[in-house]
Design an enzyme around this catalytic site. Structure first.
Site, PDB file in Angstrom:
ATOM      1  N   HIS A 121       0.840  -1.205   0.000  1.00  0.00           N
ATOM      2  CA  HIS A 121       0.000   0.000   0.000  1.00  0.00           C
ATOM      3  C   HIS A 121       0.875   1.255   0.000  1.00  0.00           C
ATOM      4  O   HIS A 121       0.530   2.260  -0.654  1.00  0.00           O
ATOM      5  CB  HIS A 121      -0.911   0.006   1.222  1.00  0.00           C
ATOM      6  CG  HIS A 121      -2.039  -0.961   1.133  1.00  0.00           C
ATOM      7  ND1 HIS A 121      -3.159  -0.747   0.348  1.00  0.00           N
ATOM      8  CD2 HIS A 121      -2.245  -2.167   1.739  1.00  0.00           C
ATOM      9  CE1 HIS A 121      -3.996  -1.763   0.472  1.00  0.00           C
ATOM     10  NE2 HIS A 121      -3.464  -2.643   1.325  1.00  0.00           N
ATOM     11  N   ASP A 179      -7.325  -2.597  -1.736  1.00  0.00           N
ATOM     12  CA  ASP A 179      -8.233  -3.481  -1.004  1.00  0.00           C
ATOM     13  C   ASP A 179      -9.642  -3.249  -1.543  1.00  0.00           C
ATOM     14  O   ASP A 179     -10.170  -2.136  -1.453  1.00  0.00           O
ATOM     15  CB  ASP A 179      -8.181  -3.195   0.497  1.00  0.00           C
ATOM     16  CG  ASP A 179      -6.870  -3.654   1.121  1.00  0.00           C
ATOM     17  OD1 ASP A 179      -6.156  -4.437   0.474  1.00  0.00           O
ATOM     18  OD2 ASP A 179      -6.566  -3.221   2.248  1.00  0.00           O
ATOM     19  N   GLU A 184      -5.889 -13.241   1.887  1.00  0.00           N
ATOM     20  CA  GLU A 184      -6.618 -11.971   1.756  1.00  0.00           C
ATOM     21  C   GLU A 184      -7.229 -11.888   0.353  1.00  0.00           C
ATOM     22  O   GLU A 184      -6.594 -11.367  -0.579  1.00  0.00           O
ATOM     23  CB  GLU A 184      -5.694 -10.770   2.003  1.00  0.00           C
ATOM     24  CG  GLU A 184      -5.204 -10.653   3.440  1.00  0.00           C
ATOM     25  CD  GLU A 184      -4.417  -9.362   3.690  1.00  0.00           C
ATOM     26  OE1 GLU A 184      -4.202  -8.604   2.714  1.00  0.00           O
ATOM     27  OE2 GLU A 184      -4.038  -9.113   4.837  1.00  0.00           O
ATOM     28  N   HIS A 216      -7.244  -8.269  -1.376  1.00  0.00           N
ATOM     29  CA  HIS A 216      -6.009  -7.531  -1.657  1.00  0.00           C
ATOM     30  C   HIS A 216      -5.517  -7.858  -3.065  1.00  0.00           C
ATOM     31  O   HIS A 216      -5.182  -9.007  -3.370  1.00  0.00           O
ATOM     32  CB  HIS A 216      -4.929  -7.901  -0.623  1.00  0.00           C
ATOM     33  CG  HIS A 216      -3.672  -7.093  -0.758  1.00  0.00           C
ATOM     34  ND1 HIS A 216      -3.328  -6.103   0.132  1.00  0.00           N
ATOM     35  CD2 HIS A 216      -2.663  -7.141  -1.670  1.00  0.00           C
ATOM     36  CE1 HIS A 216      -2.167  -5.574  -0.217  1.00  0.00           C
ATOM     37  NE2 HIS A 216      -1.738  -6.207  -1.324  1.00  0.00           N
TER      38      HIS A 216
END
Length: 439
Positions: A288, A295, A343, A346
């Site tokens: 990020h 996300d 995740e 992501h």
């Protein structure tokens, strides 16, 4: 008949004269504030046949009552004439009409009718107008004569406002291959204070195509453009619910605060991520902070958790993200390599070609780059407002004149070898003659 008309006119003149004589007194009474004194001259209070008598019956409230009683004396002649009228008219009437008719109708009809009609009409209309005392007449204002024609002032022509130079739109250079394929993890960290280039507000790119948790949140321009294409394709494919961008770019300071909160809860958090994967990365180890990760969840499923992978929008995203340059970054079977938990929300941007190749290989980014070394990423300097010119130090002027080139000293001519003076021999005294003794 002519004499009757003359008498009738005479009676009318007498009645008008009496009324005019009464007007000054009425005006005086109005000036003194006696409102009741006006009543005798109003039509309602005066009987037409007995008008002269009504004038004589005015109440004696002021000193001029006697004068008002004398006024009717002048009108006695008309009164007698009015009484004699029927006899004369009755005598002369046979010339035109029979005697009985003239005596019985003509004289009483003309005489009483003419007198009352003139008297009440003249008195009530003129009395109110004469009563109020005229106020001071305002002095007429002198009208200024126009002077000479004023000179016309020339109206200045409006000058056109200077046109502002158009503001140049920012140009967004595409990311380099090294920037797209940059590996960021526990073993490959970003420089401290690193900020990616071309960061823009998400709302400026997405508009209403999706929902952003923070419209003012930043995203890398190329990443945002490709993500918008992905959302539009999802809508065209029949995904009814809108996607929701939970996060894109994060500053290192913010990411470090998330990491420190985890350490407060567990001091050993992240000690062995490859055996015990984490959900939060340090500030300099997060994709990020590199501006390359997003996300994504949906309006129907706004929580970023593992259940998103089982939703219709989650499945479509995992199977189609590579077409727009994104990879499903943290898979469940690669946690021992990535050091991060599963995740499904992501996604990492690597470019369309690299994303297709990585998906086809079934590898994670670490494995793919181990087989195909990524180009060395050159640290991108932070964008500055403009090229900063290094100022050249200006020599300060000295007070005295600047010395010119140092002259080479001219050697002075040396004197030739000095001749050693030969000592002049002093003359010695000759031999002294010995005196010969005399014999």
């Amino acid at each position: 008949m002519k004499k009757a008309k003359t008498k009738a006119l005479y009676r009318i003149v007498c009645a008008l004269t009496a009324a005019l004589l009464a007007l000054p007194f009425a005006a005086c009474r109005l000036n003194n504030g006696a409102q009741a004194d006006v009543s005798p001259v109003t039509p309602e209070a005066t009987e037409p046949a007995d008008y002269a008598a009504s004038v004589t019956e005015l109440p004696e409230e002021t000193g001029y009552a006697a004068e008002m009683t004398e006024a009717p004396a002048e009108t006695e002649a008309p009164t007698e004439a009015a009484t004699e009228l029927p006899t004369e008219e009755a005598t002369e009437a046979p010339e035109d009409t029979p005697a009985p008719t003239a005596a019985g109708t003509k004289a009483p009809t003309e005489a009483p009718t003419a007198a009352p009609s003139a008297a009440p009409t003249a008195v009530p209309t003129r009395a109110p107008t004469a009563a109020p005392t005229p106020g001071p007449t305002p002095a007429p204002t002198a009208t200024p004569r126009p002077t000479g024609t004023p000179a016309t002032t020339a109206t200045p022509r409006p000058t056109s406002a200077p046109t502002a130079a158009p503001t140049a739109l920012p140009t967004h250079a595409p990311l380099t291959e090294a920037e797209r394929m940059r590996l960021v993890n526990f073993d490959n960290r970003l420089p401290e204070g690193y900020v990616p280039r071309d960061m823009v507000p998400m709302i400026s790119i997405f508009g209403s195509i999706c929902v952003c948790r923070n419209n003012n949140g930043l995203i890398q321009y190329e990443v945002g453009v490709q993500l918008k294409k992905l959302f539009r394709a999802a809508a065209e494919a029949g995904i009814s619910t809108k996607y929701r961008v939970h996060d894109a770019y994060r500053s290192q300071e913010y990411q470090w605060s998330l990491w420190n909160n985890k350490l407060k809860q567990d001091p050993h958090y992240g000690d062995d991520p490859y055996n015990n994967p984490v959900g939060v990365m340090p500030g300099n180890a997060s994709e990020h902070c590199a501006g390359l990760a997003v996300d994504i969840c949906s309006v129907a499923h706004p929580a970023c958790n593992a259940a998103f992978a089982n939703t219709t929008e989650g499945k479509w995203l995992i199977n189609n993200a590579h077409r727009f340059g994104f990879i499903f970054r943290y898979q469940a079977n690669k946690t021992h390599i990535t050091g991060v938990k599963f995740e499904p929300w992501h996604f990492r941007y690597v470019g369309v070609e690299a994303a297709a190749a990585i998906r086809a290989s079934g590898l994670c980014l670490e494995e793919y780059l181990a087989q195909t070394p990524a180009p060395t990423a050159t640290p991108t300097p932070r964008p500055t407002a403009g090229p900063t010119a290094t100022p050249t130090p200006t020599p300060r002027p000295t007070a005295g004149p600047t010395a010119g080139p140092t002259p080479t000293p001219t050697p002075r001519p040396t004197a030739g070898p000095t001749a050693t003076p030969t000592p002049t021999p002093r003359p010695t005294a000759g031999p002294t003659a010995t005196p010969t003794p005399r014999p």
